[in-house]
Write an enzyme that holds these catalytic residues in place. Structure first.
Site, PDB file in Angstrom:
ATOM      1  N   SER A 255      26.115  -7.363 -25.557  1.00  0.00           N
ATOM      2  CA  SER A 255      25.146  -7.058 -24.489  1.00  0.00           C
ATOM      3  C   SER A 255      25.574  -7.689 -23.171  1.00  0.00           C
ATOM      4  CB  SER A 255      23.765  -7.597 -24.861  1.00  0.00           C
ATOM      5  OG  SER A 255      23.343  -7.078 -26.098  1.00  0.00           O
TER       6      SER A 255
HETATM    7  N1  SAH Z   1      23.777  -9.366 -30.344  1.00  0.00           N
HETATM    8  C1  SAH Z   1      25.111  -8.812 -30.253  1.00  0.00           C
HETATM    9  C2  SAH Z   1      25.133  -7.380 -29.741  1.00  0.00           C
HETATM   10  C3  SAH Z   1      24.683  -6.470 -30.754  1.00  0.00           C
HETATM   11  S1  SAH Z   1      25.188  -4.790 -30.656  1.00  0.00           S
HETATM   12  C4  SAH Z   1      26.030  -9.656 -29.421  1.00  0.00           C
HETATM   13  O1  SAH Z   1      25.582 -10.671 -28.865  1.00  0.00           O
HETATM   14  O2  SAH Z   1      27.226  -9.340 -29.347  1.00  0.00           O
HETATM   15  C5  SAH Z   1      24.170  -4.260 -31.999  1.00  0.00           C
HETATM   16  C6  SAH Z   1      24.669  -4.669 -33.353  1.00  0.00           C
HETATM   17  O3  SAH Z   1      23.653  -4.308 -34.276  1.00  0.00           O
HETATM   18  C7  SAH Z   1      25.932  -3.929 -33.794  1.00  0.00           C
HETATM   19  O4  SAH Z   1      26.887  -4.859 -34.185  1.00  0.00           O
HETATM   20  C8  SAH Z   1      25.455  -3.087 -34.971  1.00  0.00           C
HETATM   21  O5  SAH Z   1      26.423  -2.934 -35.991  1.00  0.00           O
HETATM   22  C9  SAH Z   1      24.277  -3.903 -35.462  1.00  0.00           C
HETATM   23  N2  SAH Z   1      23.297  -3.183 -36.284  1.00  0.00           N
HETATM   24  C10 SAH Z   1      22.816  -1.925 -36.148  1.00  0.00           C
HETATM   25  N3  SAH Z   1      21.899  -1.669 -37.111  1.00  0.00           N
HETATM   26  C11 SAH Z   1      21.802  -2.802 -37.870  1.00  0.00           C
HETATM   27  C12 SAH Z   1      21.027  -3.160 -39.014  1.00  0.00           C
HETATM   28  N4  SAH Z   1      20.178  -2.332 -39.591  1.00  0.00           N
HETATM   29  N5  SAH Z   1      21.181  -4.414 -39.505  1.00  0.00           N
HETATM   30  C13 SAH Z   1      22.067  -5.285 -38.955  1.00  0.00           C
HETATM   31  N6  SAH Z   1      22.809  -5.001 -37.880  1.00  0.00           N
HETATM   32  C14 SAH Z   1      22.686  -3.772 -37.339  1.00  0.00           C
END
Ligand code: SAH
Length: 215
Positions: free
Chosen positions: A62
């Site tokens: 993000s």
């Molecule tokens: N917080 C992260 C950014 C997240 S991007 C950072 O600081 O870099 C969103 C993430 O959510 C992705 O890695 C994606 O694979 C994950 N994601 C999507 N659906 C999910 C689920 N049901 N459970 C766990 N992770 C999930």
């Protein structure tokens, strides 16, 4: 060599002047976590631009202002126990861990390679109060529930019931809710079993995919 410390300081000053960063706690946490260690190695030069960046597998880290805003809204205390859904790079988890030094972050990631990426990144900056768990975070992480704070960093079609069930009385949940292209950042507070919502404006996240998310 690029001076990452100076770039980090400048970014944090910008986020303060723009109003995203407000508390000493979160300012110090963002000054303390090297964002360049959470992006792919060949992208490090751009680690202090205020924008999201690709981390592989169609996912993104993000933008710093979104991390700042969400961390402030969590209203952390020294010993907060936090559930994060969507570890990605591990950066958001690292910032929370730094802002709650006596607390603990359980961070759930569904893509195994990204869970490993996050674990490696957290280890490389010696953050020890985070555990990255592989799995579907729409179901929360029952083993360590309930949580005083829950943060979802992927876009959901609605607030997963499982997460509400794992939120402590007095706790706060933050989640982007909307369609695949635009969401509203929603805060839910558990006030004695009554869930009270507050909306914090538009945002764009990658989709939350799982049992209680997008299929
Ligand atoms: N917080 C992260 C950014 C997240 S991007 C950072 O600081 O870099 C969103 C993430 O959510 C992705 O890695 C994606 O694979 C994950 N994601 C999507 N659906 C999910 C689920 N049901 N459970 C766990 N992770 C999930």
């Amino acid at each position: 060599m690029m001076d990452f410390v100076a770039k980090r300081r400048r970014l944090v000053e910008c986020l303060v002047s723009e109003g995203y960063l407000r508390s000493r706690r979160v300012i110090d946490a963002m000054l303390g976590v090297p964002r360049e260690l959470f992006v792919p190695e060949d992208a490090r030069a751009g680690a202090y631009a205020d924008c999201p960046m690709p981390i592989g597998f169609g996912q993104t880290i993000s933008a710093p202002h979104m991390v700042a805003l969400m961390t402030e809204l969590l209203g952390l205390e020294d010993d907060s126990v936090v559930l994060e859904v969507g570890s990605g790079s591990g950066y958001q988890a690292a910032v929370i861990a730094a802002a709650a030094p006596d607390g603990f972050v359980y961070s759930v990631e569904r893509i195994e390679s990204l869970a490993d990426f996050a674990r490696d990144n957290l280890a490389s900056c010696k953050i020890r109060n985070v555990e990255v768990v592989s799995g579907d975070g729409t179901l929360g992480y029952v083993r360590k529930a309930p949580y005083g704070r829950i943060i979802v960093t992927a876009a959901a079609p609605g607030v997963p019931e499982s997460l509400l069930g794992q939120l402590s009385d007095g706790g706060r949940l933050l989640i982007p809710v909307g369609d695949r292209f635009l969401q509203d950042l929603v805060e839910v507070r558990n006030e004695g079993g009554k869930f009270v919502e507050k909306h914090h404006g538009g945002c764009v996240f990658v989709p939350l995919i799982g049992e209680e998310g997008w299929k």
